[in-house]
Design an enzyme around this catalytic site. Structure first.
Site, PDB file in Angstrom:
ATOM      1  N   GLU A   1       0.793  -1.348   0.052  1.00 28.66           N
ATOM      2  CA  GLU A   1       0.086   0.196  -0.154  1.00 28.66           C
ATOM      3  C   GLU A   1       1.041   1.194  -0.133  1.00 28.66           C
ATOM      4  OE1 GLU A   1      -3.769   2.015   2.102  1.00 28.66           O
ATOM      5  OE2 GLU A   1      -2.970  -0.007   3.287  1.00 28.66           O
ATOM      6  N   ARG A  21       5.346 -12.967  10.895  1.00 26.17           N
ATOM      7  CA  ARG A  21       5.654 -11.697  10.652  1.00 26.17           C
ATOM      8  C   ARG A  21       7.464 -11.289  10.786  1.00 26.17           C
ATOM      9  NH1 ARG A  21       2.928  -6.429  13.493  1.00 26.17           N
ATOM     10  NH2 ARG A  21       4.046  -4.752  12.307  1.00 26.17           N
ATOM     11  N   LYS A  65       3.908   0.976  10.693  1.00 28.12           N
ATOM     12  CA  LYS A  65       3.963   2.440   9.390  1.00 28.12           C
ATOM     13  C   LYS A  65       2.797   3.556  10.525  1.00 28.12           C
ATOM     14  CE  LYS A  65       4.216   0.632   5.033  1.00 28.12           C
ATOM     15  NZ  LYS A  65       2.892   0.634   3.654  1.00 28.12           N
TER      16      LYS A  65
END
Length: 540
Positions: A32, A259, A269
């Site tokens: 994104e 992760r 983020k």
């Protein structure tokens, strides 16, 4: 190419190939564009691009651009730069979820016609309240039973801008009593009118959610293995529900891996944006961050990051990796690539009083202790030299390998000196150490295993050294309620020291190892403002 370590995904792919399930393996990396990539994204890039390469397939770069409020063209450009810098190349043209907006709209309309989606007039706060929680089942929206025809008309009105932001949204009609909260009639489309889209401009005022667009994008691009991190495990239910109900035959399949978590660092983020807003860090490229741009600015090499990603492997098990493990790979990478030199970060002057004032001894030393092809360099010993302050103590302390009054040390590549007396300034700080020098013949008779580095005063020039430590004092700042309490106030320290005058002739591609200190990256090379960034310290 070697298979990635601990790779259960490769085993799945190989079984699929044996069953002739796929003609061509296709993966994708779908960032994104709402910030810079970090080391966790590097792991995902490494997995997706390498799996495609191992099995002679293709890996698409697709920007998930379904929220113009968060996205920016500058992030698209930096992400492309990061991927190229890491050494990877995407399949053909860059893809955008916005390329498929017409198709998403068509499939949303199909779900409405099948009675599986409805236009809801609840606002976002009411939707959250009606959804319930882990202990309380959800409650049906009062607008859930609108007729198919009414929903079609309302959705068309949404598309042509008849509603304002937040007035209505399109939701899937699944199960408000589901144990998985995500499946309690998730939102598929919302209205965004106030922000222009970087690709489609003002063409659309309704935008699909990530969960709705992502699985359909995978289908359109014929992705065979949609690989993502473990936090999207529950999203798989919705991923499969959407694909099942839009009347398609060959469906992509989602697979999850753990992760990446690294001690004393932050990869979120959203939380990085907080640090920037609070001016704790300068920007996304701050060398204290584990963003790709931050690591690049710090001096990390693409090959060291790729080797790190290869060695951590792919598993489903969550773990916390020590920062020292990442540092291990940059040290190993640079060890075979850079010259050695001496630098002094905290200078203290030594006068070797039994040498003549005009004394000059040229000493030839290797640029690299193990690689002959790197050649040799000359260093010069004179009467006045500098050593590190930390290499001297007034009094002898047990197990401290330092110079002290009446103690002896060997100057790196030279001979032994003995400290005889010191001179202090008005603040009682040591200004000068007076030492006796032993020549080559004398030095051979003295047993000494303490070696320190040095620079002659006449052959030195000033330089700045940016020394970095962990940004956080806690191992897992992302799990803390108030991460700002754990900011390391000494995460960056600027040292004003000395390097050799001919330092630029020793630097290879901006890299150098300063002996006994660490690996450094040349940030500024102006004579009056030479600045080095410390990539990583040497192992003690």
């Amino acid at each position: 190419m070697k298979k990635i370590k601990n790779n259960f995904i490769c085993k799945i792919i190989e079984k699929d190939i044996l069953k002739n399930k796929h003609i061509k393996i296709r993966t994708r990396f779908p960032p994104e564009p709402n910030g810079h990539l970090h080391i966790g994204h590097a792991k995902s890039i490494f997995i997706n691009f390498n799996i495609a390469k191992i099995y002679n397939g293709k890996c698409n770069l697709r920007f998930d651009d379904t929220n113009p409020y968060k996205e920016n063209i500058k992030y698209i450009n930096i992400i492309k730069k990061d991927i190229i810098w890491l050494g990877f190349k995407w399949n053909k043209k860059i893809k955008y979820s916005s390329n498929y907006f017409n198709t998403f709209y068509k499939y949303a309309m199909l779900l409405i016609k099948k009675g599986l989606a409805y236009v809801d007039s609840l606002n976002k706060f009411e939707i959250k309240k009606y959804r319930g929680n882990l202990k309380k089942k959800g409650t049906n929206s009062p607008f859930r039973n609108r007729s198919i025809l009414e929903n079609i008309n309302l959705f068309k009105k949404m598309k042509i801008g008849k509603f304002q932001e937040g007035d209505v949204c399109l939701r899937a009609k699944i199960n408000m009593s589901s144990k998985i909260i995500l499946m309690r009639d998730p939102v598929l489309y919302r209205i965004i009118k106030k922000k222009s889209h970087h690709q489609t401009k003002k063409k659309w005022c309704i935008y699909p959610t990530y969960d709705f667009s992502h699985c359909i994008s995978d289908y359109i691009e014929k992705i065979t293995h949609s690989i993502c991190t473990i936090e999207f495990q529950e999203n798989k239910k919705l991923y499969n529900w959407i694909l099942k109900n839009i009347n398609i035959k060959k469906k992509p399949k989602q697979y999850e891996f753990s992760r990446l978590n690294i001690e004393n660092s932050l990869l979120s983020k959203r939380k990085i944006k907080i640090l920037i807003k609070k001016k704790i860090i300068k920007n996304w490229s701050d060398p204290r961050l584990l963003t790709i741009s931050g690591l690049r600015k710090r001096g990390y090499t693409p090959s060291s990051i790729r080797k790190f990603c290869y060695n951590i492997g792919i598993t489903k098990k969550e773990n916390l990796i020590q920062m020292s493990y990442l540092e291990h790979f940059i040290r190993n990478d640079l060890d075979k690539k850079v010259n050695r030199a001496m630098a002094i970060l905290n200078p203290i002057k030594i006068i070797i009083y039994n040498l003549p004032k005009n004394y000059k001894k040229i000493i030839s030393i290797p640029n690299h202790p193990k690689i002959k092809k790197f050649g040799k360099q000359n260093i010069i010993l004179r009467r006045e030299i500098y050593i590190e302050k930390n290499d001297f103590e007034e009094k002898n302390k047990k197990n401290k390998k330092k110079l002290f009054i009446n103690g002896k040390v060997k100057l790196r590549y030279s001979y032994i000196i003995k400290a005889k007396k010191i001179k202090k300034d008005r603040l009682n700080k040591i200004k000068t150490i007076y030492c006796k020098y032993y020549n080559k013949k004398q030095s051979k008779k003295i047993k000494n295993n303490i070696i320190i580095h040095w620079i002659s005063k006449k052959e030195s020039i000033k330089a700045n050294f940016e020394m970095y430590e962990n940004l956080f004092t806690t191992k897992h700042p992302e799990k803390k309620k108030n991460m700002l309490q754990y900011i390391n106030k000494n995460s960056i320290i600027i040292k004003h020291g000395l390097v050799q005058k001919d330092i630029f002739s020793k630097i290879l591609k901006k890299y150098i190892q300063f002996e006994r200190i660490g690996y450094f990256f040349l940030k500024k090379n102006k004579i009056k403002n030479i600045t080095f960034t410390c990539i990583t310290k040497l192992k003690k």
